[in-house]
Scaffold this motif. Structure first.
Motif, PDB file in Angstrom:
ATOM      1  N   ALA A 275       0.708  -1.189   0.364  1.00 34.08           N
ATOM      2  CA  ALA A 275       0.112   0.123  -0.400  1.00 34.08           C
ATOM      3  C   ALA A 275       0.653   0.749  -0.301  1.00 34.08           C
ATOM      4  O   ALA A 275       0.888   1.929  -0.967  1.00 34.08           O
ATOM      5  N   MET A 276       2.088   1.432   0.560  1.00 32.28           N
ATOM      6  CA  MET A 276       2.609   2.361   0.818  1.00 32.28           C
ATOM      7  C   MET A 276       3.241   2.598  -0.663  1.00 32.28           C
ATOM      8  O   MET A 276       3.529   3.606  -1.130  1.00 32.28           O
ATOM      9  N   ILE A 277       4.167   1.340  -1.105  1.00 34.69           N
ATOM     10  CA  ILE A 277       5.111   1.476  -2.672  1.00 34.69           C
ATOM     11  C   ILE A 277       3.568   1.992  -3.542  1.00 34.69           C
ATOM     12  O   ILE A 277       4.102   2.553  -4.489  1.00 34.69           O
ATOM     13  N   PHE A 278       2.762   1.416  -3.517  1.00 35.50           N
ATOM     14  CA  PHE A 278       1.377   2.510  -4.575  1.00 35.50           C
ATOM     15  C   PHE A 278       0.793   3.750  -4.362  1.00 35.50           C
ATOM     16  O   PHE A 278       0.788   4.629  -5.126  1.00 35.50           O
ATOM     17  N   VAL A 279       1.145   4.007  -2.616  1.00 37.67           N
ATOM     18  CA  VAL A 279       0.978   5.483  -2.356  1.00 37.67           C
ATOM     19  C   VAL A 279       1.451   6.133  -3.052  1.00 37.67           C
ATOM     20  O   VAL A 279       1.723   7.403  -3.612  1.00 37.67           O
ATOM     21  N   ARG A 280       3.321   6.347  -2.493  1.00 41.25           N
ATOM     22  CA  ARG A 280       4.176   6.556  -3.586  1.00 41.25           C
ATOM     23  C   ARG A 280       4.171   6.609  -5.250  1.00 41.25           C
ATOM     24  O   ARG A 280       3.982   8.138  -5.709  1.00 41.25           O
ATOM     25  N   GLY A 281       3.851   5.800  -6.041  1.00 42.36           N
ATOM     26  CA  GLY A 281       3.720   5.784  -6.856  1.00 42.36           C
ATOM     27  C   GLY A 281       2.468   6.353  -7.605  1.00 42.36           C
ATOM     28  O   GLY A 281       3.074   7.205  -8.582  1.00 42.36           O
ATOM     29  N   ILE A 282       1.225   6.621  -7.098  1.00 37.84           N
ATOM     30  CA  ILE A 282       0.228   7.098  -7.582  1.00 37.84           C
ATOM     31  C   ILE A 282       0.942   9.260  -7.415  1.00 37.84           C
ATOM     32  O   ILE A 282       1.195   9.958  -8.150  1.00 37.84           O
ATOM     33  N   TYR A 283       1.475   8.926  -6.185  1.00 42.19           N
ATOM     34  CA  TYR A 283       2.655  10.967  -6.202  1.00 42.19           C
ATOM     35  C   TYR A 283       3.149  10.914  -7.281  1.00 42.19           C
ATOM     36  O   TYR A 283       2.988  12.133  -7.766  1.00 42.19           O
ATOM     37  N   ARG A 284       4.151   9.858  -7.162  1.00 39.83           N
ATOM     38  CA  ARG A 284       5.426  10.237  -8.340  1.00 39.83           C
ATOM     39  C   ARG A 284       4.409  10.770  -9.657  1.00 39.83           C
ATOM     40  O   ARG A 284       4.931  11.387 -10.546  1.00 39.83           O
ATOM     41  N   SER A 285       3.094   9.390 -10.239  1.00 37.24           N
ATOM     42  CA  SER A 285       3.184   9.723 -10.955  1.00 37.24           C
ATOM     43  C   SER A 285       2.200  11.256 -11.372  1.00 37.24           C
ATOM     44  O   SER A 285       2.498  11.847 -13.070  1.00 37.24           O
ATOM     45  N   ILE A 286       1.641  11.596 -10.718  1.00 33.57           N
ATOM     46  CA  ILE A 286       1.101  12.525 -10.478  1.00 33.57           C
ATOM     47  C   ILE A 286       1.936  13.523 -10.938  1.00 33.57           C
ATOM     48  O   ILE A 286       1.491  14.781 -11.669  1.00 33.57           O
ATOM     49  N   GLU A 287       3.478  13.596 -10.282  1.00 36.35           N
ATOM     50  CA  GLU A 287       3.762  14.749  -9.936  1.00 36.35           C
ATOM     51  C   GLU A 287       5.012  14.821 -11.255  1.00 36.35           C
ATOM     52  O   GLU A 287       5.009  16.586 -11.903  1.00 36.35           O
ATOM     53  N   LEU A 288       5.051  14.069 -11.982  1.00 32.57           N
ATOM     54  CA  LEU A 288       6.349  14.084 -13.101  1.00 32.57           C
ATOM     55  C   LEU A 288       5.331  14.500 -14.271  1.00 32.57           C
ATOM     56  O   LEU A 288       5.623  15.143 -15.207  1.00 32.57           O
ATOM     57  N   ALA A 289       3.703  14.604 -14.098  1.00 31.03           N
ATOM     58  CA  ALA A 289       2.551  14.183 -15.333  1.00 31.03           C
ATOM     59  C   ALA A 289       2.254  16.555 -14.961  1.00 31.03           C
ATOM     60  O   ALA A 289       1.946  16.625 -16.487  1.00 31.03           O
ATOM     61  N   GLN A 290       2.284  16.829 -13.898  1.00 32.29           N
ATOM     62  CA  GLN A 290       2.782  17.968 -13.936  1.00 32.29           C
ATOM     63  C   GLN A 290       3.574  18.564 -14.478  1.00 32.29           C
ATOM     64  O   GLN A 290       3.839  20.467 -14.995  1.00 32.29           O
ATOM     65  N   GLY A 291       4.617  18.095 -14.755  1.00 31.86           N
ATOM     66  CA  GLY A 291       6.352  19.055 -14.993  1.00 31.86           C
ATOM     67  C   GLY A 291       6.666  18.903 -14.469  1.00 31.86           C
ATOM     68  O   GLY A 291       6.802  19.176 -13.177  1.00 31.86           O
ATOM     69  N   TRP A 292       7.880  19.781 -14.648  1.00 30.75           N
ATOM     70  CA  TRP A 292       9.266  19.624 -13.449  1.00 30.75           C
ATOM     71  C   TRP A 292       8.574  21.416 -12.685  1.00 30.75           C
ATOM     72  O   TRP A 292       9.633  21.804 -11.556  1.00 30.75           O
ATOM     73  N   SER A 293       7.991  22.207 -13.519  1.00 25.59           N
ATOM     74  CA  SER A 293       7.203  23.171 -13.173  1.00 25.59           C
ATOM     75  C   SER A 293       6.092  22.935 -12.222  1.00 25.59           C
ATOM     76  O   SER A 293       5.309  24.401 -11.528  1.00 25.59           O
ATOM     77  N   GLY A 294       5.710  21.505 -12.386  1.00 24.63           N
ATOM     78  CA  GLY A 294       4.465  21.709 -11.158  1.00 24.63           C
ATOM     79  C   GLY A 294       4.332  22.380 -10.179  1.00 24.63           C
ATOM     80  O   GLY A 294       5.060  22.079  -9.690  1.00 24.63           O
TER      81      GLY A 294
END
Length: 337
Positions: A275-294
């Motif tokens: 569950a912890m790995i899953f939470v982190r994966g969701i966060y990093r996916s949204i983070e990178l989708a927003q881009g380096w200035s997100g």
């Protein structure tokens, strides 16, 4: 500043790998960097000790490399706290922290296989070995994609060119890993619920019952042959043999119940860590989708609590729910007792 001086300044910046602004969008906190380096290092040493003591060599191919990358990544962020314009520690933490959790996933796949063997294959759609074959292969693919993206991003950042395409590659790797983890969580949840409610798959139950019956018949046949060759001859010997066999049967039943309970504890640890790995994966996916200035990537608080903390809790859960003290003790480095 003259044009010649401006050119010289840019050359100096490139030579020293410096940026004119923070690549993070903020200055990383020193306290967070120090805290995570210490915690990951301690947990890593604990896992090394348990891996050696309980002879789980897979720890050194999964948890230890992952923890090493976490330490390197947070060391890079700590380095940036002292010199935020240096691009080297920024690139170091990107590559390390985006790849590290994939090694934790591999350990989770392995442990679920142990749980299935311990609690009953009839509760799982996949065989224990299939979890390793399918999901570890998917993890390797994910790592390769993320490494390619990270490498391209590093080159682009050093050359001062656009990192958009490299970011897409990294995002593809993260999403692939997240998709793999989603399938794993679905299968693991199905297994957990069936174990809790004692609802094995009927077709698997029949198959394993038949296999167990055949194995039992062979064992009884072998035992009968041994008894014929070495049977007690006096009433005292017969009584002693019966008494000993009765004790063995009772003790075996008690041991089996204890093993099931320990297997369920191990399964709970895997569920929490996944569950912890899953939470982190969701966060990093949204983070990178927003881009380096997100918004997410430019606010450190999200990284601290949605990347660092879940990985600490994941690694701690693997230490608390460790097969070394929840499964039968191993005699060697390959086979369990």
């Amino acid at each position: 500043m003259s044009s010649a001086e401006a050119v010289a300044h840019k050359v100096a910046q490139k030579a020293q790998r410096l940026s004119t602004f923070s690549p993070y969008g903020y200055t990383p906190e020193k306290s967070a960097g120090i805290a995570y380096i210490v915690v990951f290092a301690i947990l890593g040493l604990i896992h090394i000790g348990m891996g050696i003591r309980y002879k789980y060599w897979l720890v050194f191919a999964t948890l230890i490399p992952g923890t090493f990358l976490e330490v390197i990544g947070w060391a890079g962020r700590l380095w940036s706290a002292y010199n935020v314009y240096d691009i080297t520690p920024f690139l170091m933490q990107i590559a390390s922290l985006i790849i590290g959790p994939a090694f934790y996933s591999a350990w989770a796949y392995t442990i679920l296989g142990y749980c299935i063997t311990q609690l009953g294959p009839a509760y799982s759609l996949l065989k224990p070995n299939m979890y390793l074959a399918v999901f570890v292969t998917a993890d390797v693919i994910s790592l390769v994609i993320q490494a390619i993206g990270g490498g391209k991003a590093a080159v682009a950042a050093q050359e001062g060119t656009d990192t958009h395409s490299a970011t897409k590659v990294m995002l593809a790797g993260i999403l692939f890993q997240l998709g793999t983890m989603t399938v794993f969580v679905a299968l693991a949840s199905d297994f957990i619920l069936r174990v809790i409610f004692r609802k094995p798959y009927n077709f698997l139950k029949k198959r394993h019952s038949k296999s167990a019956a055949n194995a039992k018949a062979k064992a009884e046949s072998k035992r009968e042959n041994e008894n014929e060759n070495d049977s007690p001859s006096t009433p005292e010997e017969i009584a002693n043999t019966t008494e000993i066999q009765g004790e063995v049967r009772t003790e075996g039943g008690m041991n089996r119940t204890a093993e099931i309970k320990k297997g369920e504890k191990l399964l709970a640890g895997v569920a929490f860590a996944s569950a912890m790995i899953f939470v982190r994966g969701i966060y990093r996916s949204i983070e990178l989708a927003q881009g380096w200035s997100g918004y997410l990537i430019t606010h450190e608080v999200y990284f601290i609590y949605l990347d660092g903390l879940p990985m600490v809790l994941c690694l701690a859960a693997f230490a608390v729910a460790h097969p070394g003290w929840l499964l039968p003790r191993r005699k060697g480095w390959i086979r369990a007792k």
